[in-house]
Design an enzyme around this catalytic site. Structure first.
Site, mmCIF file in Angstrom:
data_model
loop_
_atom_site.group_PDB
_atom_site.id
_atom_site.type_symbol
_atom_site.label_atom_id
_atom_site.label_comp_id
_atom_site.label_asym_id
_atom_site.label_seq_id
_atom_site.Cartn_x
_atom_site.Cartn_y
_atom_site.Cartn_z
ATOM 1 C CG HIS A 1 -8.389 -0.185 -2.860
ATOM 2 N ND1 HIS A 1 -7.408 -1.310 -2.552
ATOM 3 C CD2 HIS A 1 -8.902 0.013 -1.742
ATOM 4 C CE1 HIS A 1 -7.580 -1.600 -1.285
ATOM 5 N NE2 HIS A 1 -8.488 -0.605 -0.649
ATOM 6 C CD GLN B 1 -12.895 -2.299 -0.762
ATOM 7 O OE1 GLN B 1 -12.019 -2.040 0.051
ATOM 8 N NE2 GLN B 1 -14.021 -2.658 -0.774
ATOM 9 C CB CYS C 1 -14.086 0.793 -0.092
ATOM 10 S SG CYS C 1 -13.783 2.467 0.457
ATOM 11 C CG ASP D 1 -13.794 5.798 -0.938
ATOM 12 O OD1 ASP D 1 -13.476 5.712 0.204
ATOM 13 O OD2 ASP D 1 -12.690 5.873 -1.583
ATOM 14 N NE ARG E 1 -3.985 0.615 1.846
ATOM 15 C CZ ARG E 1 -4.980 0.232 2.362
ATOM 16 N NH1 ARG E 1 -5.153 1.177 3.571
ATOM 17 N NH2 ARG E 1 -5.977 -0.297 1.827
ATOM 18 N NE ARG F 1 -10.247 -5.560 0.439
ATOM 19 C CZ ARG F 1 -9.631 -4.841 0.988
ATOM 20 N NH1 ARG F 1 -10.098 -3.509 1.610
ATOM 21 N NH2 ARG F 1 -8.308 -4.537 0.746
HETATM 22 N N1 CP Z 1 -11.318 -0.720 2.472
HETATM 23 C C1 CP Z 1 -9.916 -0.805 3.096
HETATM 24 O O1 CP Z 1 -9.058 -0.723 1.944
HETATM 25 O O2 CP Z 1 -9.916 -0.604 4.109
HETATM 26 P P1 CP Z 1 -8.410 -0.381 4.834
HETATM 27 O O3 CP Z 1 -7.803 1.096 4.675
HETATM 28 O O4 CP Z 1 -8.777 -0.437 6.540
HETATM 29 O O5 CP Z 1 -7.326 -1.368 4.408
HETATM 30 N N1 NVA Z 2 -10.145 6.319 -1.362
HETATM 31 C C1 NVA Z 2 -9.858 5.853 -0.002
HETATM 32 C C2 NVA Z 2 -9.949 4.444 0.230
HETATM 33 C C3 NVA Z 2 -9.731 3.709 1.325
HETATM 34 C C4 NVA Z 2 -9.855 2.298 1.606
HETATM 35 C C5 NVA Z 2 -8.254 6.577 0.435
HETATM 36 O O1 NVA Z 2 -7.439 6.211 -0.601
HETATM 37 O O2 NVA Z 2 -8.222 6.571 1.492
#
Ligand code: CP
Ligand code: NVA
Length: 311
Positions: free
Chosen positions: A128, A131, A267, A226, A101, A295
Site C-alpha cells: 500500500h 499510504q 492508517c 493496522d 485497488r 493522503r
Molecule cells: N487507509 C486507507 O487506505 O483507507 P481506505 O481503505 O478507506 O482507502
Molecule cells: N491492511 C488493511 C489496510 C486498509 C487500508 C487492509 O488491507 O484492509
C-alpha cells in the site's frame, strides 16, 4: 513511463523528493491549482475505500483535473465479459492516469504490463505505497525528520501496510521494528524482510521482527498499527485472529514504554478495542486524522511525479 507498484520502484532520493513536493502542495495549494489541468484519473476499486477513493478524487480535482470512479460490479470486467488486459488497454486511450485497488498484486502487475498510462497501486494484498508516502509526511511533520527515528508496527506483520512501511522506513533512514505473532500467516513476507534489510544496510539502520510487544515498542518514536481484519480476510477468521493478535493491541501501557514524545498512527479504518484501545486512538498522542489528511497532499505529489517524471 513510470508506475507505482511498490515504494521500492523509487530510489530513496525520489521518495524524498516526492515528500518535499507533498509539503509544498500542502503549504501552497493554490500554486498547484492547474498542475494537472484537463488530466483524467481513472479509479478502479475491487475492495471498499473511504480515504483512498475520496482523497484521490479530491486531489486531482484540486489540481485542475477530473476523476472517474469506475464501478466494477456493473462493468463488463465484473460480469466476466471483458478481460483485465482489454479493459486497461481501452482505458489507456481515454485517461491519463489510473489508480487501482485490487485483491491480487499479480493482477496489478498484469494491469501495469498492458497500461499505456501510469498506474498507481491503491492497495493490494502485497503493498500500500500511497499510504506510506502520507505516513512519512506525517512523521516528518510531527517528529521534525525521519533519519534515525524508530517506528514500531504492532499486530499483523503479514500485511500490505506493514510491508510498505518496512520499505518506506528503511528507504528514509529509519529503524523499523515489527511486533507480531510467530508464523507465516502473521510475519512479514521473508522476501520483504530481506529487501528491507538490504535497503537499511545503506544507512546502517536496524530492522527487527519480534514476538515481544514490550521490546518492540521500547523508546520508539512512532507506534503504528493496522486492522487485524484486513478487507480480504474472511469474517470467519475473526475469533482466531483476535486471540492471536491480542498481545499486540496498542494499549496505554505499551504507549508508556515508547519515547515520551511518541506519536500513535493507524492508517484507518480502525476498530476500537481491537488493534488499539479507544484511549490510545482518541488520546493526545494519536495523529490518525493528520495521517488521513496527508493522503491528499502525498497522493497529489505522487500523481505529479508520475504525470511529469523528472519535473
Ligand atoms: N487507509 C486507507 O487506505 O483507507 P481506505 O481503505 O478507506 O482507502
Ligand atoms: N491492511 C488493511 C489496510 C486498509 C487500508 C487492509 O488491507 O484492509
Amino acid at each position: 513511463m513510470q508506475h507505482l507498484s511498490s515504494l521500492t520502484d523509487w530510489s530513496p532520493e525520489t521518495l524524498a523528493a516526492v515528500l518535499d513536493r507533498a509539503t509544498e502542495l500542502k503549504a501552497y495549494p493554490d500554486t498547484f491549482s492547474g498542475a494537472a489541468a484537463r488530466k483524467v484519473l481513472f479509479m478502479i476499486f475491487e475492495k471498499p475505500s473511504l480515504r483512498t477513493r475520496v482523497s484521490f478524487e479530491t486531489g486531482i480535482v484540486r489540481m485542475g483535473g477530473h476523476a472517474i470512479n469506475y464501478d466494477v460490479s456493473t462493468s463488463p470486467l465484473g460480469a466476466g465479459k471483458e478481460s483485465l488486459s482489454d479493459t486497461i488497454k481501452v482505458v489507456s486511450r481515454y485517461a491519463d492516469l489510473i489508480v487501482a485497488r485490487l485483491f491480487k498484486h499479480s493482477d496489478l502487475e498484469e494491469m501495469m504490463q498492458h497500461a499505456g498510462v501510469p498506474v498507481i497501486n491503491g492497495l493490494t494484498d502485497y503493498s500500500h505505497p500511497c499510504q506510506i508516502v502520507a505516513d512519512l509526511l506525517t512523521i516528518r511533520e510531527h517528529k521534525g525528520g525521519l533519519k534515525g527515528k524508530t517506528l514500531c508496527f504492532l499486530g499483523d506483520g503479514f500485511n500490505n501496510v506493514t510491508h510498505s512501511l518496512m520499505f518506506g522506513c528503511a528507504m528514509s533512514g529509519m529503524n523499523v521494528r515489527v511486533g507480531c505473532p510467530a508464523g507465516e500467516d502473521f510475519e512479514p513476507l521473508p522476501a520483504v524482510l530481506e529487501q528491507t534489510r538490504q535497503l537499511a544496510s545503506n544507512y546502517g539502520t536496524e530492522v527487527t521482527v519480534t514476538q515481544d510487544a514490550e521490546a518492540a515498542v521500547d523508546a520508539a518514536d512512532v507506534i503504528y498499527t493496522d486492522s487485524w481484519m484486513s478487507y480480504h480476510i474472511d469474517p470467519s477468521e475473526m475469533e482466531k485472529r483476535v486471540a492471536q493478535f491480542q498481545p499486540y493491541q496498542v494499549t496505554e501501557h505499551l504507549m508508556s514504554l515508547a519515547d515520551p514524545g511518541a506519536i500513535f498512527m493507524n492508517c484507518l479504518p480502525a476498530a476500537r478495542g481491537y488493534e488499539q484501545t479507544a484511549e490510545v486512538i482518541d488520546g493526545p498522542q494519536s495523529v490518525v486524522f493528520d495521517q488521513a489528511e496527508n493522503r491528499l497532499h502525498a497522493q497529489n505529489a505522487v500523481m505529479l511525479q508520475l504525470l511529469y517524471p523528472g519535473s
